[in-house]
Write an enzyme that holds these catalytic residues in place. Structure first.
Site, PDB file in Angstrom:
ATOM      1  N   LYS A 130      -6.583   5.811  -8.741  1.00  0.00           N
ATOM      2  CA  LYS A 130      -6.009   4.511  -8.398  1.00  0.00           C
ATOM      3  C   LYS A 130      -6.890   3.715  -7.433  1.00  0.00           C
ATOM      4  O   LYS A 130      -6.930   2.495  -7.506  1.00  0.00           O
ATOM      5  CB  LYS A 130      -4.564   4.634  -7.885  1.00  0.00           C
ATOM      6  CG  LYS A 130      -4.385   5.551  -6.709  1.00  0.00           C
ATOM      7  CD  LYS A 130      -2.931   5.780  -6.478  1.00  0.00           C
ATOM      8  CE  LYS A 130      -2.676   6.567  -5.210  1.00  0.00           C
ATOM      9  NZ  LYS A 130      -3.669   7.575  -4.779  1.00  0.00           N
ATOM     10  N   ARG A 156       4.487   5.209   0.243  1.00  0.00           N
ATOM     11  CA  ARG A 156       4.456   6.622  -0.144  1.00  0.00           C
ATOM     12  C   ARG A 156       5.763   7.336   0.154  1.00  0.00           C
ATOM     13  O   ARG A 156       5.905   8.505  -0.171  1.00  0.00           O
ATOM     14  CB  ARG A 156       3.359   7.317   0.643  1.00  0.00           C
ATOM     15  CG  ARG A 156       2.080   7.581  -0.168  1.00  0.00           C
ATOM     16  CD  ARG A 156       1.114   8.145   0.815  1.00  0.00           C
ATOM     17  NE  ARG A 156       0.088   8.972   0.313  1.00  0.00           N
ATOM     18  CZ  ARG A 156      -1.173   8.571   0.141  1.00  0.00           C
ATOM     19  NH1 ARG A 156      -1.500   7.312   0.289  1.00  0.00           N
ATOM     20  NH2 ARG A 156      -2.097   9.432  -0.199  1.00  0.00           N
ATOM     21  N   ARG A 216      -1.265  18.086  -0.237  1.00  0.00           N
ATOM     22  CA  ARG A 216      -1.151  16.659  -0.586  1.00  0.00           C
ATOM     23  C   ARG A 216      -0.369  16.500  -1.889  1.00  0.00           C
ATOM     24  O   ARG A 216       0.407  15.557  -2.054  1.00  0.00           O
ATOM     25  CB  ARG A 216      -2.536  16.020  -0.699  1.00  0.00           C
ATOM     26  CG  ARG A 216      -3.182  15.815   0.679  1.00  0.00           C
ATOM     27  CD  ARG A 216      -4.656  15.525   0.567  1.00  0.00           C
ATOM     28  NE  ARG A 216      -4.941  14.257  -0.037  1.00  0.00           N
ATOM     29  CZ  ARG A 216      -6.062  14.004  -0.737  1.00  0.00           C
ATOM     30  NH1 ARG A 216      -6.966  14.943  -0.914  1.00  0.00           N
ATOM     31  NH2 ARG A 216      -6.252  12.814  -1.242  1.00  0.00           N
ATOM     32  N   ARG A 231     -15.107  15.284  -6.171  1.00  0.00           N
ATOM     33  CA  ARG A 231     -15.207  13.949  -5.568  1.00  0.00           C
ATOM     34  C   ARG A 231     -16.160  13.905  -4.371  1.00  0.00           C
ATOM     35  O   ARG A 231     -16.146  14.766  -3.507  1.00  0.00           O
ATOM     36  CB  ARG A 231     -13.807  13.504  -5.129  1.00  0.00           C
ATOM     37  CG  ARG A 231     -13.794  12.168  -4.433  1.00  0.00           C
ATOM     38  CD  ARG A 231     -12.493  11.471  -4.557  1.00  0.00           C
ATOM     39  NE  ARG A 231     -11.414  12.085  -3.800  1.00  0.00           N
ATOM     40  CZ  ARG A 231     -10.197  11.554  -3.728  1.00  0.00           C
ATOM     41  NH1 ARG A 231      -9.913  10.451  -4.392  1.00  0.00           N
ATOM     42  NH2 ARG A 231      -9.259  12.141  -3.032  1.00  0.00           N
ATOM     43  N   ARG A 289     -14.659  14.537   0.779  1.00  0.00           N
ATOM     44  CA  ARG A 289     -13.656  14.127   1.749  1.00  0.00           C
ATOM     45  C   ARG A 289     -13.094  15.362   2.425  1.00  0.00           C
ATOM     46  O   ARG A 289     -12.851  16.375   1.764  1.00  0.00           O
ATOM     47  CB  ARG A 289     -12.519  13.386   1.014  1.00  0.00           C
ATOM     48  CG  ARG A 289     -12.583  11.901   1.214  1.00  0.00           C
ATOM     49  CD  ARG A 289     -11.599  11.193   0.348  1.00  0.00           C
ATOM     50  NE  ARG A 289     -10.198  11.489   0.664  1.00  0.00           N
ATOM     51  CZ  ARG A 289      -9.182  10.772   0.226  1.00  0.00           C
ATOM     52  NH1 ARG A 289      -9.400   9.711  -0.521  1.00  0.00           N
ATOM     53  NH2 ARG A 289      -7.952  11.095   0.525  1.00  0.00           N
TER      54      ARG A 289
HETATM   55  P1  AMP Z   1      -5.299   8.461   0.471  1.00  0.00           P
HETATM   56  O1  AMP Z   1      -6.720   8.060   0.636  1.00  0.00           O
HETATM   57  O2  AMP Z   1      -4.432   7.348  -0.024  1.00  0.00           O
HETATM   58  O3  AMP Z   1      -5.147   9.729  -0.350  1.00  0.00           O
HETATM   59  O4  AMP Z   1      -4.741   8.802   1.948  1.00  0.00           O
HETATM   60  C1  AMP Z   1      -5.328   9.811   2.740  1.00  0.00           C
HETATM   61  C2  AMP Z   1      -4.339  10.279   3.793  1.00  0.00           C
HETATM   62  O5  AMP Z   1      -3.983   9.173   4.642  1.00  0.00           O
HETATM   63  C3  AMP Z   1      -3.021  10.817   3.271  1.00  0.00           C
HETATM   64  O6  AMP Z   1      -3.090  12.175   2.887  1.00  0.00           O
HETATM   65  C4  AMP Z   1      -2.110  10.587   4.472  1.00  0.00           C
HETATM   66  O7  AMP Z   1      -2.327  11.543   5.479  1.00  0.00           O
HETATM   67  C5  AMP Z   1      -2.604   9.238   5.009  1.00  0.00           C
HETATM   68  N1  AMP Z   1      -1.899   8.106   4.367  1.00  0.00           N
HETATM   69  C6  AMP Z   1      -2.440   7.144   3.560  1.00  0.00           C
HETATM   70  N2  AMP Z   1      -1.514   6.266   3.169  1.00  0.00           N
HETATM   71  C7  AMP Z   1      -0.346   6.657   3.732  1.00  0.00           C
HETATM   72  C8  AMP Z   1       0.985   6.159   3.682  1.00  0.00           C
HETATM   73  N3  AMP Z   1       1.313   5.056   2.962  1.00  0.00           N
HETATM   74  N4  AMP Z   1       1.937   6.830   4.382  1.00  0.00           N
HETATM   75  C9  AMP Z   1       1.630   7.911   5.117  1.00  0.00           C
HETATM   76  N5  AMP Z   1       0.404   8.442   5.200  1.00  0.00           N
HETATM   77  C10 AMP Z   1      -0.596   7.824   4.513  1.00  0.00           C
END
Ligand code: AMP
Length: 232
Positions: A11, A86, A169, A125, A158
């Site tokens: 995404k 989320r 996750r 990744r 990452r």
């Molecule tokens: P992502 O890059 O979207 O996978 O986000 C990486 C990490 O950031 C996640 O595993 C969460 O720890 C935190 N995170 C990102 N977006 C959110 C959100 N909307 N609510 C809570 N934690 C978030």
């Protein structure tokens, strides 16, 4: 527009492409938080421990980030959320913000993907440490090993793509984010896309899905975001 899918469903890549095409900002809470962690701001220090464990950062922190971001002038014509909302609380709070601003959510796109593809995408990744562009050891190699094609930055995995963190996750996605999909289903806002495809094909399908007609220069001629409710 909101893009929802498990980590590794593509995404982020699609949000970046759509953002360019539609000329509206791509808002990734994950990117904002990673930048804050990199710069060790107060937000970054607060978020770091959650992110390292694959847990969600508290809703109130996320909502403050979103409120500030969408109040900037570049958001006047709309935006694409990637990785937000989320949780059900975030989705409800977003509804409230839209109401206050007299705005409406156009569309939620659900990225569906098999567990097998997800594992490949996450374990392969690599992210540019400078500009955030993403690559993959299985299907999107950079021209020079370990170096970003776009800006020459170093490519690194990452921190939260480690196996133990990924498992958490995905669990968090199932428990906390899947209810958000039901929430938008009830509002008839959801369209689903098969995210197992290659990035280019997925992008074409996505553009068709949101009904964007593109002229030969690649600029949008017409755009609309027909939610399922509006089509009926
Ligand atoms: P992502 O890059 O979207 O996978 O986000 C990486 C990490 O950031 C996640 O595993 C969460 O720890 C935190 N995170 C990102 N977006 C959110 C959100 N909307 N609510 C809570 N934690 C978030």
């Amino acid at each position: 527009m909101i893009l929802i899918g498990p980590p590794g469903s593509g995404k982020g890549t699609q949000a970046r492409l759509l953002s360019k095409r539609l000329k509206i900002p791509h808002i990734s809470t994950g990117d904002i938080l990673r930048e804050a962690v990199k710069n060790q701001t107060q937000l970054g220090q607060e978020a770091q421990a959650y992110m390292e464990k694959g847990e969600l950062v508290p809703d109130n922190v996320i909502i403050e980030i979103i409120k500030e971001r969408i109040s900037r002038p570049d958001c006047e014509k709309g935006y694409i959320f990637d990785g937000f909302p989320r949780t059900l609380t975030q989705a409800r709070m977003l509804d409230r913000i839209f109401k206050e601003k007299n705005k409406e959510l156009d569309l939620v796109i659900q990225f569906k993907i098999t567990d097998e593809s997800l594992t490949k995408r996450l374990s392969g990744r690599l992210i540019c440490s400078k500009c955030g562009a993403d690559y993959n050891l299985y299907f999107k190699l950079p021209r020079v090993e370990g170096i970003c094609d776009r800006c020459g930055g170093n490519l690194l995995p990452r921190q939260d793509d480690k196996k133990s963190v990924v498992t958490n996750r995905l669990k968090v996605f199932k428990n906390q984010t899947k209810p958000v999909l039901n929430y938008y289903q009830k509002q008839s806002k959801i369209k689903t896309i098969d995210a197992d495809k290659k990035s280019e094909n997925l992008n074409q399908e996505l553009l068709q899905l949101i009904n964007v007609e593109v002229n030969p220069n690649g600029l949008p001629e017409k755009q609309s975001f027909p939610a399922e409710s509006k089509e009926e």
